[in-house]
Motif scaffolding. Structure first.
Motif, mmCIF file in Angstrom:
data_model
loop_
_atom_site.group_PDB
_atom_site.id
_atom_site.type_symbol
_atom_site.label_atom_id
_atom_site.label_comp_id
_atom_site.label_asym_id
_atom_site.label_seq_id
_atom_site.Cartn_x
_atom_site.Cartn_y
_atom_site.Cartn_z
ATOM 1 N N CYS A 137 -3.372 2.099 3.170
ATOM 2 C CA CYS A 137 -2.200 2.983 3.115
ATOM 3 C C CYS A 137 -1.507 2.924 4.469
ATOM 4 N N ASP A 193 -4.622 9.707 -5.941
ATOM 5 C CA ASP A 193 -5.411 9.377 -7.137
ATOM 6 C C ASP A 193 -4.826 9.997 -8.399
ATOM 7 N N PRO A 242 0.840 -1.208 0.000
ATOM 8 C CA PRO A 242 0.000 0.000 0.000
ATOM 9 C C PRO A 242 0.871 1.253 0.000
ATOM 10 N N GLU A 259 -5.578 12.240 -0.474
ATOM 11 C CA GLU A 259 -6.284 11.320 -1.383
ATOM 12 C C GLU A 259 -6.246 11.816 -2.824
ATOM 13 N N ARG A 297 -10.752 4.608 4.354
ATOM 14 C CA ARG A 297 -11.326 4.515 3.010
ATOM 15 C C ARG A 297 -10.471 3.731 2.023
ATOM 16 N N ARG A 298 -9.163 3.540 2.360
ATOM 17 C CA ARG A 298 -8.296 2.833 1.412
ATOM 18 C C ARG A 298 -7.067 2.318 2.150
#
Length: 378
Positions: A233, A341, A202, A337, A230-231
């Motif tokens: 990392c 992205d 990650p 974020e 949310r993700r």
């Protein structure tokens, strides 16, 4: 006549550092550039303080002043000035700036004095409170106009010095920190044996600095907890300081301790930067934010708080990387974020770091220190 007596110029450098501060990096990057000149330099140290450098150029002579503390540096500094009579002396930090200007007056020697203020003066005065802040302002306003040159690492710090310390435009030299060196380019390519930075792992959100309130790593950990929800990392904060246990406790409280690492001081942070997903600076105040430039020079996307002074200048007011309000973990999380992205082009990041080259900075330091005598000093 000795080589030192016959040199084009003789400059003394006076610092008292922790050994792993921003000033340490500035000194370690300036000295190799000074070593390429025909001048002679004295690196004045105070016992128990840095900078601690393993190698010095042949034209740099280390001298330890017999002072128990930087508060007692005045007598040995006066003796040094009378004995050596340098062409110019460069120093940094308010206590040493004031001591040097007073020492020159007592010693009655004809040398130029260039002082450096690396922090946002307005933010520092606000943090100190009305009484202590006013004492500092008055001290600066009395002493700083007596310097031949005043060096600031950013326009924001320079504006503060003119407005709050009585520095004139003729005295002021805004000189970007000497960050980008050939050594940095070599160090960032060194291998890193760490499972979190391996292929397929990650992304890592990286930060670095002293673990102290001014750096506000607590806001980073809170922002990380939002992103982590949310993700996948992780976050790594390089550095030592008195808030280590407090920050580790906050990570446990937020339930993200397994993805937070505080590995301590790292001699080569650039190999971490070159492999990070995002570099975050979350300080409440800075003088310039040298670590941001280091991250840019390593090609990592960066985000910073819009604190006084420097990050906005380095990030070109948000064009190079997001700027978020101080202590706003929600805005910091959102900006991180966005970078994960849609990371910017590496070429744009490297270009933003280019103005902070060590050779250019070193020449401007000599110009500030020597004035008109700087012509032909290299």
């Amino acid at each position: 006549m000795s080589k030192r007596d016959s040199a084009v110029g003789h400059v003394a450098l006076l610092f008292a550092t922790s050994g792993h501060s921003g000033v340490d990096r500035i000194v370690s990057n300036l000295l190799p550039e000074f070593g390429r000149t025909e001048m002679m330099f004295d690196l004045l140290a105070i016992r128990g303080h840095g900078p601690y450098l393993e190698e010095l150029p042949s034209n740099v002579r280390p001298i330890t002043l017999s002072a128990a503390h930087r508060n007692t540096v005045l007598p040995p500094l006066v003796r040094y000035l009378r004995r050596e009579r340098p062409t110019a002396v460069v120093t940094a930090s308010h206590r040493l700036n004031r001591a040097l200007l007073l020492a020159r007056r007592i010693a009655r020697v004809n040398c130029r004095v260039a002082i450096r203020m690396g922090m946002s003066v307005s933010a520092q005065l606000e943090e100190l409170g009305s009484r202590r802040g006013e004492r500092l302002r008055r001290s600066m306003h009395y002493w700083y106009p007596r310097a031949d040159a005043v060096i600031a690492p950013s326009a924001g710090v320079g504006d503060d010095l003119v407005r709050l310390a009585g520095v004139t435009a003729g005295q002021l030299h805004v000189i970007p920190n000497p960050i980008v060196t050939e050594k940095l380019k070599t160090l960032k390519a060194e291998p890193l044996e760490h499972d979190w930075f391996g292929g397929g792992a990650p992304p890592v959100i990286l930060s670095a600095g002293s673990l102290e309130p001014r750096k506000d790593f607590a806001t980073l950990i809170r922002a990380f907890a939002r992103v982590r929800a949310r993700r996948p990392c992780r976050v790594v904060v390089l550095g030592e300081g008195r808030q280590r246990n407090e920050l580790a406790g906050l990570a446990r409280e937020l339930g993200v301790e397994s993805d937070v690492a505080l590995p301590g001081f790292e001699a080569n942070p650039y190999r971490y930067m070159a492999r990070a997903g995002v570099f975050a600076l979350c300080s409440r105040r800075e003088g310039s934010g040298a670590v941001l430039v280091e991250a840019l020079a390593c090609g990592v996307p960066v985000i910073a708080t819009d604190c006084p002074s420097g990050p906005a200048e380095i990030l070109q007011h948000g064009r190079v990387g997001p700027l978020v309000p101080v202590s706003d973990d929600e805005a910091l999380a959102s900006g991180i974020e966005r970078l994960l992205d849609r990371p910017p082009a590496v070429a744009d990041l490297l270009a933003a770091a280019a103005p902070f080259g060590a050779p250019q900075s070193a020449q401007r330091y000599l110009t500030a220190a020597l004035g008109s005598d700087a012509e032909g000093s290299t």
